[in-house]
Enzyme design. Structure first.
Site, PDB file in Angstrom:
ATOM      1  N   CYS A   1      -4.439  -1.480  -1.826  1.00 19.47           N
ATOM      2  CA  CYS A   1      -4.564  -0.045  -2.034  1.00 19.47           C
ATOM      3  C   CYS A   1      -5.521   0.152  -3.212  1.00 19.47           C
ATOM      4  O   CYS A   1      -5.250  -0.351  -4.308  1.00 19.47           O
ATOM      5  CB  CYS A   1      -3.179   0.523  -2.362  1.00 19.47           C
ATOM      6  SG  CYS A   1      -3.189   2.254  -2.816  1.00 19.47           S
ATOM      7  N   ASN A   2      -6.624   0.835  -2.967  1.00 16.04           N
ATOM      8  CA  ASN A   2      -7.588   1.035  -4.057  1.00 16.04           C
ATOM      9  C   ASN A   2      -6.982   1.878  -5.181  1.00 16.04           C
ATOM     10  O   ASN A   2      -7.226   1.628  -6.367  1.00 16.04           O
ATOM     11  CB  ASN A   2      -8.841   1.744  -3.532  1.00 16.04           C
ATOM     12  CG  ASN A   2      -9.633   0.876  -2.585  1.00 16.04           C
ATOM     13  OD1 ASN A   2      -9.223   0.660  -1.441  1.00 16.04           O
ATOM     14  ND2 ASN A   2     -10.751   0.348  -3.048  1.00 16.04           N
ATOM     15  N   THR A   3      -6.218   2.887  -4.793  1.00 16.49           N
ATOM     16  CA  THR A   3      -5.647   3.801  -5.784  1.00 16.49           C
ATOM     17  C   THR A   3      -4.655   3.063  -6.681  1.00 16.49           C
ATOM     18  O   THR A   3      -4.675   3.214  -7.910  1.00 16.49           O
ATOM     19  CB  THR A   3      -4.934   4.975  -5.066  1.00 16.49           C
ATOM     20  OG1 THR A   3      -5.803   5.480  -4.044  1.00 16.49           O
ATOM     21  CG2 THR A   3      -4.571   6.076  -6.027  1.00 16.49           C
TER      22      THR A   3
ATOM     23  N   TYR B   1      -0.760   8.432  -2.381  1.00 14.68           N
ATOM     24  CA  TYR B   1      -0.861   8.207  -3.832  1.00 14.68           C
ATOM     25  C   TYR B   1      -2.075   8.931  -4.430  1.00 14.68           C
ATOM     26  O   TYR B   1      -2.163   9.097  -5.650  1.00 14.68           O
ATOM     27  CB  TYR B   1      -1.085   6.713  -4.118  1.00 14.68           C
ATOM     28  CG  TYR B   1       0.098   5.773  -3.974  1.00 14.68           C
ATOM     29  CD1 TYR B   1       1.395   6.225  -3.739  1.00 14.68           C
ATOM     30  CD2 TYR B   1      -0.102   4.391  -4.098  1.00 14.68           C
ATOM     31  CE1 TYR B   1       2.447   5.322  -3.616  1.00 14.68           C
ATOM     32  CE2 TYR B   1       0.955   3.492  -3.992  1.00 14.68           C
ATOM     33  CZ  TYR B   1       2.218   3.961  -3.751  1.00 14.68           C
ATOM     34  OH  TYR B   1       3.253   3.070  -3.651  1.00 14.68           O
ATOM     35  N   GLY B   2      -3.026   9.277  -3.574  1.00 12.80           N
ATOM     36  CA  GLY B   2      -4.362   9.686  -4.007  1.00 12.80           C
ATOM     37  C   GLY B   2      -4.418  10.759  -5.086  1.00 12.80           C
ATOM     38  O   GLY B   2      -5.292  10.733  -5.944  1.00 12.80           O
TER      39      GLY B   2
ATOM     40  N   ASP C   1       0.881  -1.176   0.000  1.00  9.57           N
ATOM     41  CA  ASP C   1       0.000   0.000   0.000  1.00  9.57           C
ATOM     42  C   ASP C   1       0.915   1.222   0.000  1.00  9.57           C
ATOM     43  O   ASP C   1       2.121   1.117   0.222  1.00  9.57           O
ATOM     44  CB  ASP C   1      -0.881  -0.020   1.265  1.00  9.57           C
ATOM     45  CG  ASP C   1      -1.771   1.211   1.370  1.00  9.57           C
ATOM     46  OD1 ASP C   1      -2.352   1.626   0.353  1.00  9.57           O
ATOM     47  OD2 ASP C   1      -1.896   1.772   2.474  1.00  9.57           O
ATOM     48  N   SER C   2       0.308   2.387  -0.220  1.00  9.59           N
ATOM     49  CA  SER C   2       1.088   3.620  -0.136  1.00  9.59           C
ATOM     50  C   SER C   2       1.586   3.856   1.288  1.00  9.59           C
ATOM     51  O   SER C   2       2.471   4.675   1.498  1.00  9.59           O
ATOM     52  CB  SER C   2       0.219   4.808  -0.554  1.00  9.59           C
ATOM     53  OG  SER C   2      -0.860   4.940   0.348  1.00  9.59           O
TER      54      SER C   2
ATOM     55  N   CYS D   1     -11.003   3.229   0.348  1.00  6.28           N
ATOM     56  CA  CYS D   1      -9.549   3.416   0.492  1.00  6.28           C
ATOM     57  C   CYS D   1      -9.153   2.613   1.712  1.00  6.28           C
ATOM     58  O   CYS D   1      -9.848   2.648   2.740  1.00  6.28           O
ATOM     59  CB  CYS D   1      -9.224   4.896   0.705  1.00  6.28           C
ATOM     60  SG  CYS D   1      -7.534   5.200   1.279  1.00  6.28           S
ATOM     61  N   THR D   2      -8.059   1.882   1.608  1.00  6.20           N
ATOM     62  CA  THR D   2      -7.719   0.950   2.695  1.00  6.20           C
ATOM     63  C   THR D   2      -7.257   1.658   3.978  1.00  6.20           C
ATOM     64  O   THR D   2      -7.182   1.021   5.027  1.00  6.20           O
ATOM     65  CB  THR D   2      -6.639  -0.045   2.242  1.00  6.20           C
ATOM     66  OG1 THR D   2      -5.494   0.681   1.761  1.00  6.20           O
ATOM     67  CG2 THR D   2      -7.161  -0.937   1.122  1.00  6.20           C
ATOM     68  N   HIS D   3      -6.940   2.932   3.882  1.00  5.63           N
ATOM     69  CA  HIS D   3      -6.623   3.662   5.118  1.00  5.63           C
ATOM     70  C   HIS D   3      -7.883   3.922   5.955  1.00  5.63           C
ATOM     71  O   HIS D   3      -7.808   4.019   7.174  1.00  5.63           O
ATOM     72  CB  HIS D   3      -5.988   5.023   4.799  1.00  5.63           C
ATOM     73  CG  HIS D   3      -4.527   4.961   4.484  1.00  5.63           C
ATOM     74  ND1 HIS D   3      -4.049   4.552   3.260  1.00  5.63           N
ATOM     75  CD2 HIS D   3      -3.428   5.277   5.222  1.00  5.63           C
ATOM     76  CE1 HIS D   3      -2.715   4.623   3.264  1.00  5.63           C
ATOM     77  NE2 HIS D   3      -2.323   5.058   4.447  1.00  5.63           N
TER      78      HIS D   3
ATOM     79  N   GLU E   1      -1.640   7.910   8.795  1.00  8.20           N
ATOM     80  CA  GLU E   1      -0.169   7.791   8.741  1.00  8.20           C
ATOM     81  C   GLU E   1       0.489   8.395   9.990  1.00  8.20           C
ATOM     82  O   GLU E   1       1.584   8.002  10.357  1.00  8.20           O
ATOM     83  CB  GLU E   1       0.381   8.459   7.473  1.00  8.20           C
ATOM     84  CG  GLU E   1       0.095   7.679   6.202  1.00  8.20           C
ATOM     85  CD  GLU E   1       0.663   6.256   6.214  1.00  8.20           C
ATOM     86  OE1 GLU E   1       1.837   6.086   6.569  1.00  8.20           O
ATOM     87  OE2 GLU E   1      -0.089   5.312   5.892  1.00  8.20           O
TER      88      GLU E   1
END
Ligand code: DGL
Length: 253
Positions: free
Chosen positions: A71-73, A40-41, A8-9, A181-183, A149
Site C-alpha cells: 500500500c503506497n499510502t 486510507y487515502g 493493504d487497506s 496506488c496498489t488498487h 473494492e
C-alpha cells in the site's frame, strides 16, 4: 519455506501479491485486507500508522518473517515507524517516478496516487530529485479505490471514473503514467484504453517483488519452493478480496 505477510487497506495489495507469486511461487503467504477501514487515502498519518501497527501485530502472531506493505499510502505514512518498532524486515511501495522520469520522451510524466501518498515526505523527496528535469503532473485517482473494492474493474462506470482523473494528465502531455496506488493496477486496462497506445503505464509491483527476493536472501530467510499457500484475512467483508484473488491464485483458504 518463508512465511510472508502482505497488507493493504483493501484488495489493492493483491496486485503486488500477483507479481510476487511470479518470482516466489512456493512460499506461504498471509494477506490482510483492512477493508473495514478502507480507504486510507484521506486519513491522517497517525490513523494509518495505528492501523499498520495493529495489522503487523496480527501478521507477526501468525508467524510472518517478513512483511510487504502493499500500500503506497501506508508505506508513506508508517513504514519507518514499523521498522523501528517490529523485528522483521518491511518491504514497501514507492511510486515509480524514477523510471518514468528516465523513460519519458516528451518530458512530462503523470502520477496517479492517493492524497496521502502525494503529500508524504517520501514522495516529495523522490519528486524533488526529478522535477528540475521533467514536468511531473499529479492527480488523485478519485473513486478508483472504491471501484476496485466493489469489484468493478471495467465497463461504463469504470471508464467514466478513470477518465476524470486521467484526462488532466493526458491533457498536460504526459507520455508515461505512474500508478502510485496498489488498487490502480486493477484498472490498468481501462487506463490503457483511455490513454491510448502512445502512453506507457508503469506499475511498480514487479520491482517490489524483486526487492522482496533480495531482502529475504540478505536476511537468510529460507526460500525452498515448497507448495504455495495463501491465507486471506480481512477486517471486513471478504467477498471482493476472494473474488479478485481467485483470478490468479490457484488454491486458497
Ligand atoms: N492501495 C492503497 C495505496 O496503495 C491505499 C488506497 C486507499 O486506501 O486509499 O495507496
Amino acid at each position: 519455506m518463508a512465511v510472508i505477510g502482505i497488507f493493504d487497506s483493501g484488495s489493492g495489495g493483491l496486485s503486488v501479491l500477483k507479481e510476487i507469486l511470479k518470482v516466489l511461487p512456493g512460499e506461504r503467504y498471509i494477506y490482510f485486507s483492512d477493508n473495514a477501514y478502507c480507504p486510507y487515502g484521506n486519513r491522517s498519518r497517525e490513523y494509518v500508522i495505528s492501523r499498520a501497527r495493529t495489522i503487523t501485530s496480527i501478521l507477526l502472531e501468525k508467524g510472518c518473517e517478513a512483511i510487504v506493505v502493499a500500500c503506497n499510502t501506508a508505506t508513506a505514512a508508517a513504514i519507518e515507524t514499523l521498522r523501528v518498532e517490529f523485528p522483521v524486515p518491511f518491504i514497501g511501495m514507492e511510486p515509480a517516478v524514477k523510471p518514468a522520469a528516465l523513460g519519458t520522451e516528451l518530458g512530462v510524466i503523470g502520477v496517479l496516487a492517493t492524497a496521502g501518498t502525494l503529500k508524504a515526505s517520501k514522495y516529495l523527496n523522490t519528486k524533488g530529485k526529478y522535477e528540475n528535469d521533467v514536468k511531473i503532473i499529479e492527480h488523485v485517482g478519485e473513486g478508483f479505490v472504491e471501484l476496485v473494492e466493489r469489484g468493478v474493474l471495467s465497463g461504463p462506470e469504470a471508464d467514466a471514473v478513470v477518465e476524470k482523473s486521467l484526462r488532466p494528465l493526458l491533457d498536460a502531455g504526459a507520455d508515461i503514467i505512474v500508478l502510485g496506488c496498489t488498487h490502480y493496477p486493477f484498472l490498468i486496462d481501462t487506463v490503457r484504453k483511455i490513454a491510448g497506445p502512445d502512453v506507457r503505464v508503469i506499475d511498480p509491483a514487479p520491482a517490489v517483488a524483486c526487492q522482496l527476493v533480495r531482502v529475504l536472501k540478505e536476511r537468510g530467510i529460507g526460500l525452498d519452493e515448497g507448495s504455495l499457500s495463501v491465507e486471506l484475512l480481512s477486517s471486513g467483508d471478504p467477498e471482493t478480496l476472494k473474488k479478485l484473488a481467485a483470478t490468479f491464485i490457484p488454491v486458497q483458504k
